[in-house]
Write an enzyme that holds these catalytic residues in place. Structure first.
Site, PDB file in Angstrom:
ATOM      1  N   TYR A 113       0.725  -1.424   0.004  1.00  0.00           N
ATOM      2  CA  TYR A 113      -0.231   0.505   0.153  1.00  0.00           C
ATOM      3  C   TYR A 113       0.929   1.273  -0.324  1.00  0.00           C
ATOM      4  O   TYR A 113       1.760   1.447   0.446  1.00  0.00           O
ATOM      5  CB  TYR A 113      -1.149   0.699   1.090  1.00  0.00           C
ATOM      6  CG  TYR A 113      -1.908   1.529   1.415  1.00  0.00           C
ATOM      7  CD1 TYR A 113      -3.044   1.687   0.652  1.00  0.00           C
ATOM      8  CD2 TYR A 113      -1.403   2.421   1.776  1.00  0.00           C
ATOM      9  CE1 TYR A 113      -3.524   2.919   0.956  1.00  0.00           C
ATOM     10  CE2 TYR A 113      -1.421   3.616   2.486  1.00  0.00           C
ATOM     11  CZ  TYR A 113      -3.328   3.312   2.443  1.00  0.00           C
ATOM     12  OH  TYR A 113      -3.137   5.095   1.927  1.00  0.00           O
TER      13      TYR A 113
ATOM     14  N   GLU B 184      -4.370   7.402  -3.317  1.00  0.00           N
ATOM     15  CA  GLU B 184      -3.906   6.056  -3.280  1.00  0.00           C
ATOM     16  C   GLU B 184      -3.219   4.980  -4.256  1.00  0.00           C
ATOM     17  O   GLU B 184      -4.391   5.146  -4.806  1.00  0.00           O
ATOM     18  CB  GLU B 184      -4.664   5.789  -2.037  1.00  0.00           C
ATOM     19  CG  GLU B 184      -4.995   5.291  -1.019  1.00  0.00           C
ATOM     20  CD  GLU B 184      -6.119   5.033  -0.550  1.00  0.00           C
ATOM     21  OE1 GLU B 184      -6.487   4.747   1.190  1.00  0.00           O
ATOM     22  OE2 GLU B 184      -7.343   4.471  -0.751  1.00  0.00           O
TER      23      GLU B 184
END
Ligand code: GDP
Ligand code: MN
Length: 393
Positions: free
Chosen positions: A112, A200
């Protein structure tokens, strides 16, 4: 402003950040054409990905890996046009009108990466985690140490040593570190140059042949900076936005729909916040945030009224105005004519103060319409909460 994954990936690609090969499709034919092209050019499989502005598409059945052309056809038929329900769409789901058809990647690890503004520190923070592919909010709640952070000094920007720190903490191989630094630096550049408010990559993957790829990408932009970015304007997809919010934005009204049943019409964002708080405090639940602005005119008041009334959840209306630049008599005139034009049946409670308040009250009184006026904000909040519950005074 939010954009779709495929649009976000186009931006990444322009900045040299690696993304899988793929294209958007609006119809079955277009999707099959893209899939055929990818298979012809050596893809081992394709991913059919629903393009909606909500996350959690994978879990909801909106992301499917197809090993063959006929699988791709089957998944496209299934996903295109479906009402995709995820934890971010609400129970009614969101209709899928666009697909991203993309080459599959041989995933080794799912990681991530994210950049957001940390308001408390007044700095951007670059986040990384080995818990990729999952909901990062859940990771943050259960295991905050699993999220590595680098705060960015605005005077010097994101530094290569910070990218290296994150890359090492992610446990990347020595041969991947330089690539990761380039990747993260590219993301930071995208964030800054597009005036993003959130970026993101979840998952950020390493492949079996040691490459790095953005498998998903979400970018939100700062609406207040959009006047700098004519090139981004066309990326807006109003089909993904709340219809009432789209309507409100046409009239420069600052409106956000919520799920309570007391509509609020307020001037000034601070007063709007306070109004929502005091409704909660009085035991009620606001149906919206609405700031009609300091200098609203009668027409805007009418339009605002129309928007409030088209929310079927609304049971009562709370008008809380401090007349500064917006004079109370102008507001009252707007409310009366809107109530007449729209045939308002719902109870309306007002709390009015400020410039021309006496004239305003007179206009309301002489209108013959049934308004209740609270003497203080708390008094008015109690009145409107009772009115929404159907309790007569
Ligand atoms: P989200 O659920 O809305 O966040 O959508 P994502 O784009 O993140 O996709 C969800 C999941 O699908 C990812 O975490 C991956 O596990 C999987 N996925 C997406 N693309 C591929 C791919 O190219 N190959 C494989 N094997 N899995 C993929
Ligand atoms: Mn994702």
């Amino acid at each position: 402003m939010k954009i779709h994954e495929y649009q976000a990936k186009d931006i990444l690609a322009k900045y040299g950040v690696a993304v899988p090969r793929g294209e958007v499709a609006y119809t079955l034919d277009e999707a099959l054409e893209v899939a055929r092209r990818l298979f012809t050019n050596g893809a081992k499989g394709v991913v059919v990905k629903a393009q909606i502005h909500a996350g959690g598409r994978g879990k909801g059945g909106g992301v499917k890996v197809a090993k063959s052309f006929s699988d791709a056809e089957e998944y496209t038929k299934k996903i295109l046009g479906m009402h995709l329900i995820t934890h971010q769409t609400g129970p009614q789901g969101q209709k899928v009108q666009r697909l991203l058809i993309e080459e599959t990647a041989p995933i080794d690890r799912e990681l991530y990466l994210g950049i957001v503004l940390d308001r408390a520190k007044a700095q951007l923070v670059f986040m990384a985690s080995q818990a990729g592919g999952m909901e990062i909010e859940e990771v943050a709640a259960k295991d905050p140490d699993a999220i590595y952070k680098e705060y960015i000094d605005p005077a010097v920007g994101f530094q290569p040593y910070q990218a290296r720190n994150l890359a090492f903490k992610l446990g990347l191989k020595p041969t991947q570190i330089n690539e990761a630094v380039k990747f993260m630096t590219g993301l930071y550049k995208v964030y800054i140059e597009t005036d993003a408010s959130l970026l993101e990559i979840n998952p950020f993957i390493t492949t079996k042949d040691d490459k790095l790829l953005a498998l998903d990408c979400k970018i939100n932009f700062d609406d207040n900076a959009m006047f700098h970015h004519k090139e981004l304007k066309d990326l807006r997809d109003v089909a993904e936005e709340d219809p009432l919010e789209v309507e409100a934005s046409k009239y420069a009204l600052n409106y956000i729909k919520l799920d309570g049943n007391i509509a609020c019409m307020v001037n000034g964002a601070g007063l709007a916040m306070a109004t929502m708080d005091i409704i909660q405090y009085a035991g009620g639940s606001p149906a919206n945030f609405l700031d009609v602005g300091g200098g609203a005119n009668q027409q805007q008041i009418e339009q605002a009224f129309g928007i409030l009334l088209s929310d079927p959840n609304v049971k009562a209306i709370f008008i809380n105005i401090f007349g500064g630049i917006l004079r109370v008599d102008v507001l009252a005139q707007g409310v009366v004519s809107a109530a007449n034009n729209l045939g308002v049946k719902l109870p309306i409670v007002l709390r009015l103060e400020g410039t021309n308040v006496e004239e305003g009250r007179k206009i309301l009184k002489e209108s013959g319409l049934n308004f209740e006026v609270g003497s203080t904000m708390k008094d008015a909040a109690d009145l409107v909460v009772n009115a929404a519950k159907g309790v007569a005074r």
